[in-house]
Write a protein that holds these residues in place. Structure first.
Motif, PDB file in Angstrom:
ATOM      1  N   THR A   5      30.199  -7.961   8.091  1.00  0.00           N
ATOM      2  CA  THR A   5      29.255  -8.265   7.021  1.00  0.00           C
ATOM      3  C   THR A   5      28.341  -7.081   6.715  1.00  0.00           C
ATOM      4  O   THR A   5      27.584  -7.127   5.759  1.00  0.00           O
ATOM      5  CB  THR A   5      28.387  -9.480   7.389  1.00  0.00           C
ATOM      6  OG1 THR A   5      27.608  -9.177   8.552  1.00  0.00           O
ATOM      7  CG2 THR A   5      29.259 -10.700   7.665  1.00  0.00           C
ATOM      8  N   ASP A   7      26.991  -3.884   5.142  1.00  0.00           N
ATOM      9  CA  ASP A   7      27.265  -3.177   3.894  1.00  0.00           C
ATOM     10  C   ASP A   7      26.040  -2.345   3.563  1.00  0.00           C
ATOM     11  O   ASP A   7      24.936  -2.873   3.395  1.00  0.00           O
ATOM     12  CB  ASP A   7      27.562  -4.174   2.771  1.00  0.00           C
ATOM     13  CG  ASP A   7      27.918  -3.493   1.449  1.00  0.00           C
ATOM     14  OD1 ASP A   7      27.881  -2.247   1.376  1.00  0.00           O
ATOM     15  OD2 ASP A   7      28.211  -4.215   0.481  1.00  0.00           O
ATOM     16  N   SER A  10      23.658  -3.490   0.769  1.00  0.00           N
ATOM     17  CA  SER A  10      22.839  -4.702   0.864  1.00  0.00           C
ATOM     18  C   SER A  10      21.362  -4.334   0.938  1.00  0.00           C
ATOM     19  O   SER A  10      21.011  -3.220   1.349  1.00  0.00           O
ATOM     20  CB  SER A  10      23.232  -5.506   2.106  1.00  0.00           C
ATOM     21  OG  SER A  10      24.577  -5.923   2.042  1.00  0.00           O
ATOM     22  N   ASP A  13      16.314  -6.257   3.951  1.00  0.00           N
ATOM     23  CA  ASP A  13      16.109  -7.422   4.806  1.00  0.00           C
ATOM     24  C   ASP A  13      17.425  -8.038   5.278  1.00  0.00           C
ATOM     25  O   ASP A  13      17.431  -8.847   6.213  1.00  0.00           O
ATOM     26  CB  ASP A  13      15.246  -8.476   4.098  1.00  0.00           C
ATOM     27  CG  ASP A  13      15.788  -8.894   2.744  1.00  0.00           C
ATOM     28  OD1 ASP A  13      16.650  -8.192   2.188  1.00  0.00           O
ATOM     29  OD2 ASP A  13      15.348  -9.941   2.237  1.00  0.00           O
ATOM     30  N   VAL A  14      18.537  -7.657   4.651  1.00  0.00           N
ATOM     31  CA  VAL A  14      19.864  -8.076   5.122  1.00  0.00           C
ATOM     32  C   VAL A  14      20.408  -7.073   6.130  1.00  0.00           C
ATOM     33  O   VAL A  14      20.968  -7.442   7.169  1.00  0.00           O
ATOM     34  CB  VAL A  14      20.836  -8.235   3.935  1.00  0.00           C
ATOM     35  CG1 VAL A  14      22.252  -8.522   4.418  1.00  0.00           C
ATOM     36  CG2 VAL A  14      20.354  -9.349   3.009  1.00  0.00           C
ATOM     37  N   VAL A  15      20.236  -5.788   5.852  1.00  0.00           N
ATOM     38  CA  VAL A  15      20.743  -4.742   6.737  1.00  0.00           C
ATOM     39  C   VAL A  15      19.960  -4.701   8.047  1.00  0.00           C
ATOM     40  O   VAL A  15      20.541  -4.463   9.123  1.00  0.00           O
ATOM     41  CB  VAL A  15      20.689  -3.374   6.033  1.00  0.00           C
ATOM     42  CG1 VAL A  15      20.996  -2.233   7.004  1.00  0.00           C
ATOM     43  CG2 VAL A  15      21.657  -3.345   4.856  1.00  0.00           C
ATOM     44  N   LEU A  18      21.151  -6.477  11.196  1.00  0.00           N
ATOM     45  CA  LEU A  18      22.484  -6.007  11.582  1.00  0.00           C
ATOM     46  C   LEU A  18      22.426  -4.672  12.324  1.00  0.00           C
ATOM     47  O   LEU A  18      23.389  -4.288  12.996  1.00  0.00           O
ATOM     48  CB  LEU A  18      23.376  -5.877  10.348  1.00  0.00           C
ATOM     49  CG  LEU A  18      23.598  -7.160   9.542  1.00  0.00           C
ATOM     50  CD1 LEU A  18      24.474  -6.881   8.330  1.00  0.00           C
ATOM     51  CD2 LEU A  18      24.221  -8.250  10.403  1.00  0.00           C
ATOM     52  N   CYS A  83      19.273   1.923   2.304  1.00  0.00           N
ATOM     53  CA  CYS A  83      20.336   0.991   1.951  1.00  0.00           C
ATOM     54  C   CYS A  83      20.137   0.545   0.498  1.00  0.00           C
ATOM     55  O   CYS A  83      19.296   1.087  -0.206  1.00  0.00           O
ATOM     56  CB  CYS A  83      20.359  -0.205   2.910  1.00  0.00           C
ATOM     57  SG  CYS A  83      18.768  -1.011   3.158  1.00  0.00           S
ATOM     58  N   SER A  84      20.935  -0.402   0.047  1.00  0.00           N
ATOM     59  CA  SER A  84      20.943  -0.891  -1.331  1.00  0.00           C
ATOM     60  C   SER A  84      21.527   0.173  -2.274  1.00  0.00           C
ATOM     61  O   SER A  84      21.597   1.359  -1.937  1.00  0.00           O
ATOM     62  CB  SER A  84      19.550  -1.306  -1.807  1.00  0.00           C
ATOM     63  OG  SER A  84      19.116  -2.468  -1.134  1.00  0.00           O
ATOM     64  N   SER A  90      15.456   0.771  -1.167  1.00  0.00           N
ATOM     65  CA  SER A  90      15.365  -0.161  -0.053  1.00  0.00           C
ATOM     66  C   SER A  90      15.670   0.592   1.234  1.00  0.00           C
ATOM     67  O   SER A  90      16.602   1.396   1.269  1.00  0.00           O
ATOM     68  CB  SER A  90      16.379  -1.295  -0.262  1.00  0.00           C
ATOM     69  OG  SER A  90      16.243  -2.314   0.689  1.00  0.00           O
ATOM     70  N   THR A 183      12.005 -12.772  14.057  1.00  0.00           N
ATOM     71  CA  THR A 183      11.348 -12.146  12.912  1.00  0.00           C
ATOM     72  C   THR A 183       9.855 -12.426  12.948  1.00  0.00           C
ATOM     73  O   THR A 183       9.398 -13.411  13.549  1.00  0.00           O
ATOM     74  CB  THR A 183      11.916 -12.658  11.586  1.00  0.00           C
ATOM     75  OG1 THR A 183      11.658 -14.064  11.477  1.00  0.00           O
ATOM     76  CG2 THR A 183      13.416 -12.419  11.509  1.00  0.00           C
TER      77      THR A 183
END
Length: 211
Positions: A5, A7, A10, A13-15, A18, A83-84, A90, A183
């Protein structure tokens, strides 16, 4: 296999979660990441990019898969994973980690009295342990090939997401699967301070203590 998952494109807050448990190598030193913070560009008042592109934060607006390095309080060097998609600004601040290789080099940089758990605790200390400096702003972060650990020059790397051909200065080895995390609010900021955008591995002694 690294987490499928992951990427670079992304949002932070998603990366961010991970990256926990991943190993980032620069030269002889490798650090397992245990604590990070997400910064969401122009939508985030606490981000350096909140007011748009500036000379200081231009790397945040560039392609993902690069390192944004800035001077904190004029003396520390903090590292962020960009990222992004390009133009979004981001990035994930590397807050704390565990030194897993290059212990002697880290001791030279951090001194003889610092406890092992504190060698890379806090963004400035992590930056010093990893040998960050402003000339590394914009350096490429290559992903180690599936099944490999970032062990230096022998590591097979996947192409950078930007495809810009920039020299690889950092190698990131992702964990095989996401690690458990907690978090909470970010540390040391006054704007958007209560947003739960800090991520850390619970119980890890290298994680910073929020005052």
């Amino acid at each position: 296999m690294p987490n499928p998952t992951f990427d670079w494109h992304s949002p932070a807050d998603v990366v961010a979660p991970l990256l926990l448990g991943a190993v980032l190598r620069h030269g002889p030193v490798a650090i397992r990441i245990t604590e990070v913070e997400a910064y969401l560009g122009e939508a985030d008042p606490a981000s350096h990019a909140a007011k748009g592109p500036t000379p200081r934060c231009r790397t945040m607006f560039g392609p993902p898969g690069h390192l944004y390095v800035y001077a904190s309080y004029g003396i520390h060097r903090a590292g962020n994973v960009v990222c992004s998609p390009a133009g979004t600004a981001s990035a994930v601040l590397l807050r704390s980690g565990e030194v897993v290789d290059g212990y002697d080099a880290t001791r030279t940089r951090r001194g003889p009295t610092c406890p092992d758990a504190g060698l890379a605790r806090g963004p400035g200390n992590l930056g010093k342990a990893l040998g960050l400096d402003l000339h590394l702003d914009g350096a490429t972060i290559a992903l180690a090939a599936p099944g490999e650990v970032a062990s230096g020059s022998t590591t097979t790397c996947l192409p950078a997401p930007s495809g810009d051909g920039a020299p690889t200065a950092f190698v990131l080895s992702l964990p095989g699967s996401p690690v458990p995390y907690q978090t909470g609010p970010r540390v040391g900021i006054t704007k958007n301070a209560e947003a739960p955008l800090r991520f850390w591995i619970p119980g890890d002694p290298t994680v910073s203590r929020r005052r």
